[in-house]
Write a protein that holds these residues in place. Sequence first.
Motif, PDB file in Angstrom:
ATOM      1  N   VAL A 255      34.692  66.144  81.223  1.00 16.88           N
ATOM      2  CA  VAL A 255      33.802  67.073  80.529  1.00 16.88           C
ATOM      3  C   VAL A 255      32.918  66.315  79.539  1.00 16.88           C
ATOM      4  N   ASP A 256      33.540  65.369  78.816  1.00 14.46           N
ATOM      5  CA  ASP A 256      32.759  64.530  77.907  1.00 14.46           C
ATOM      6  C   ASP A 256      31.675  63.773  78.666  1.00 14.46           C
ATOM      7  N   TYR A 268      26.702  57.195  75.575  1.00 12.61           N
ATOM      8  CA  TYR A 268      27.958  56.626  76.087  1.00 12.61           C
ATOM      9  C   TYR A 268      28.447  55.517  75.154  1.00 12.61           C
ATOM     10  N   THR A 269      27.496  54.667  74.780  1.00 13.48           N
ATOM     11  CA  THR A 269      27.849  53.523  73.940  1.00 13.48           C
ATOM     12  C   THR A 269      28.265  53.971  72.544  1.00 13.48           C
ATOM     13  N   TYR A 270      27.550  54.947  71.973  1.00 11.45           N
ATOM     14  CA  TYR A 270      27.913  55.440  70.638  1.00 11.45           C
ATOM     15  C   TYR A 270      29.354  55.955  70.623  1.00 11.45           C
ATOM     16  N   LEU A 271      29.700  56.775  71.623  1.00 15.28           N
ATOM     17  CA  LEU A 271      31.040  57.360  71.656  1.00 15.28           C
ATOM     18  C   LEU A 271      32.101  56.297  71.911  1.00 15.28           C
ATOM     19  N   ALA A 272      31.802  55.353  72.815  1.00 12.97           N
ATOM     20  CA  ALA A 272      32.774  54.301  73.126  1.00 12.97           C
ATOM     21  C   ALA A 272      33.010  53.394  71.926  1.00 12.97           C
ATOM     22  N   LEU A 363      35.496  61.804  64.941  1.00 10.99           N
ATOM     23  CA  LEU A 363      36.703  61.497  65.711  1.00 10.99           C
ATOM     24  C   LEU A 363      37.956  61.463  64.851  1.00 10.99           C
ATOM     25  N   VAL A 364      37.864  60.856  63.660  1.00  7.79           N
ATOM     26  CA  VAL A 364      39.073  60.650  62.861  1.00  7.79           C
ATOM     27  C   VAL A 364      39.573  61.931  62.203  1.00  7.79           C
ATOM     28  N   ILE A 365      38.790  63.004  62.248  1.00  6.50           N
ATOM     29  CA  ILE A 365      39.312  64.301  61.802  1.00  6.50           C
ATOM     30  C   ILE A 365      40.570  64.648  62.599  1.00  6.50           C
ATOM     31  N   GLY A 366      40.572  64.259  63.859  1.00  8.12           N
ATOM     32  CA  GLY A 366      41.715  64.555  64.720  1.00  8.12           C
ATOM     33  C   GLY A 366      42.704  63.426  64.869  1.00  8.12           C
ATOM     34  N   ALA A 417      32.955  64.565  69.467  1.00 10.20           N
ATOM     35  CA  ALA A 417      34.016  64.054  68.599  1.00 10.20           C
ATOM     36  C   ALA A 417      34.681  65.175  67.825  1.00 10.20           C
ATOM     37  N   VAL A 418      33.877  66.056  67.232  1.00 13.43           N
ATOM     38  CA  VAL A 418      34.419  67.152  66.427  1.00 13.43           C
ATOM     39  C   VAL A 418      35.214  68.121  67.292  1.00 13.43           C
ATOM     40  N   ALA A 419      34.676  68.483  68.461  1.00 15.24           N
ATOM     41  CA  ALA A 419      35.359  69.428  69.346  1.00 15.24           C
ATOM     42  C   ALA A 419      36.697  68.876  69.811  1.00 15.24           C
ATOM     43  N   GLY A 420      36.736  67.591  70.158  1.00 13.64           N
ATOM     44  CA  GLY A 420      38.000  66.975  70.575  1.00 13.64           C
ATOM     45  C   GLY A 420      39.032  66.968  69.465  1.00 13.64           C
ATOM     46  N   SER A 421      38.583  66.744  68.234  1.00 12.66           N
ATOM     47  CA  SER A 421      39.506  66.728  67.097  1.00 12.66           C
ATOM     48  C   SER A 421      40.113  68.105  66.855  1.00 12.66           C
TER      49      SER A 421
END
Length: 521
Positions: A255-256, A268-272, A363-366, A417-421
């Motif tokens: 989904v991501d 892609y690079t930012y998230l990785a 990301l680190v919220i989660g 990132a926020v949704a995954g957390s």
Amino acid sequence: MSLLKNVGTIGGLTAVSRVFGFVRDILVARVLGATPMGDAWQLAFMLPNIFRRLFAEGAFASAFVPLFNRRMVEGQSEAQRFAESVLSVLLPILIVFGGLAMVAMPWVVAYFAPEGLESDPEALPIAVMMARITFPYLLFMSLATLVAAVLNSLSRFAAAAAAPILLNLCLIVALIYGASLGEGVMARRESAFWQSVALSLSGLLQLVWLAFWMHRAGFRIRMVLPRISPGVKELGVLIVPAVFGAGIYQISRFVDLFFLSTLEVGSYTYLAMADRWNQLPLGIIGIALGTAILPALSRYLSRAENEEAQRLQSNAIELAMLLTVPAAAALFVSGSAFTRVFFAGGAFSLEDAIITGTVVSGLVIGLPAYVLIKVLTPNFFARKDTRTPVYTAAFSLVVTVGLNIALVPRLGVLALAVAGSIGAWCNVALLYVILAKRGFFRLPARIAGRIARIFVAALVMGVVLWFLMQPLDPWFGGTTLQRTGGIAAVTLTGAAVYGIAAILLGVLDRATIARLMRRQT
């Protein structure tokens, strides 16, 4: 060996691997950057790893370890026959799947490729070639996971924890060669090609490394003809729900990829790159804890030692929060400082680094939630319950996808990132409620109070770092000396403030350390 020592062994070697991983990612940022070829490499790297996590790490290990441990009680010869029968079935499945995936690769890459990549007539075929070259990594690493599961069941954690170092060393060598080619599109293409070759080679080397240490431990797995033995059937019954559970997580990864393909080149690079900072504490703490406690929980429950199992679970949660909450708070406040200092330069611009830092904060919220999932799910796996984590992961996926649909058009890559957390925290809440309702585990009030104080100590640290960031901001993009001084100031200040706050609040004391050092049997 105590929980703290087991986690220290696994986490320490994982930390070494993560350091090499940082060197690798710094080189990736400088050599490939947030360019079409950089995104093509990230996609080629993600595809075999998604399926590796689906078939191997989570699903396979969680089902295999309790069954293997049970047979070790009966004798090593029985455990050896079980491992051999599993290998005889696993290997043909991996070969067939890998072949089909390579045939379908042009359609897979075209579907998930970012829009800018599809517009480049040369980039898309190169991305397909790279994905095909990297896919044997799935075969090698799935077999390596079987060997690593045997070693972990024998309480030989070091070899498996050290294996990823070989991955990073292979990629670093390829990247150093790529950097020597100079700048430009052609240089980036050749560099990405050799990284793909290095990835598959690293999988083979890790398999050989683990097989060597398994042999040293006095355990051998021979190649035998495929046979559906009773043990394989039992493993299949357990592993299918676990595969669906891991599959739900990997569906979220797909989904991501889908949402990333709708965003600008570089996403892609930012998230990785942002995920590297999230994976550092997650790998060192979360995976180490999950790996260390599953064999011990299995032994306690098989002997009906429920109080010991409760103690182990409580200690694991406390240790996880003690280490991950401050890491999450520090990265949330100062993530952009780290991405600017370590990644900015070469093909990776200052703007790319700032965007990546924003994604780190999301990301680190989660981060504590991701670690807690690793800590709580072994309680189900040790009881041969691989279904419940599937249901909780499915609910988490629904939440995550819904948030992605609502937020991606507004926030772009940050929304992923926020949704995954948020989805991870929903998963943790469900896992704990189910454990409590079934009477398997309840967090003691004493531990809950200590965790609350951990959050307070981390909050104090976060506030101090927030005030520190503004005067140090020019340093993060300055000379090498200024960058080093800025990061050192953030790191040392954060560690000192958290340590002092933790001591004053009673988070750290001799009794806690003694409890975590207590030997597991």
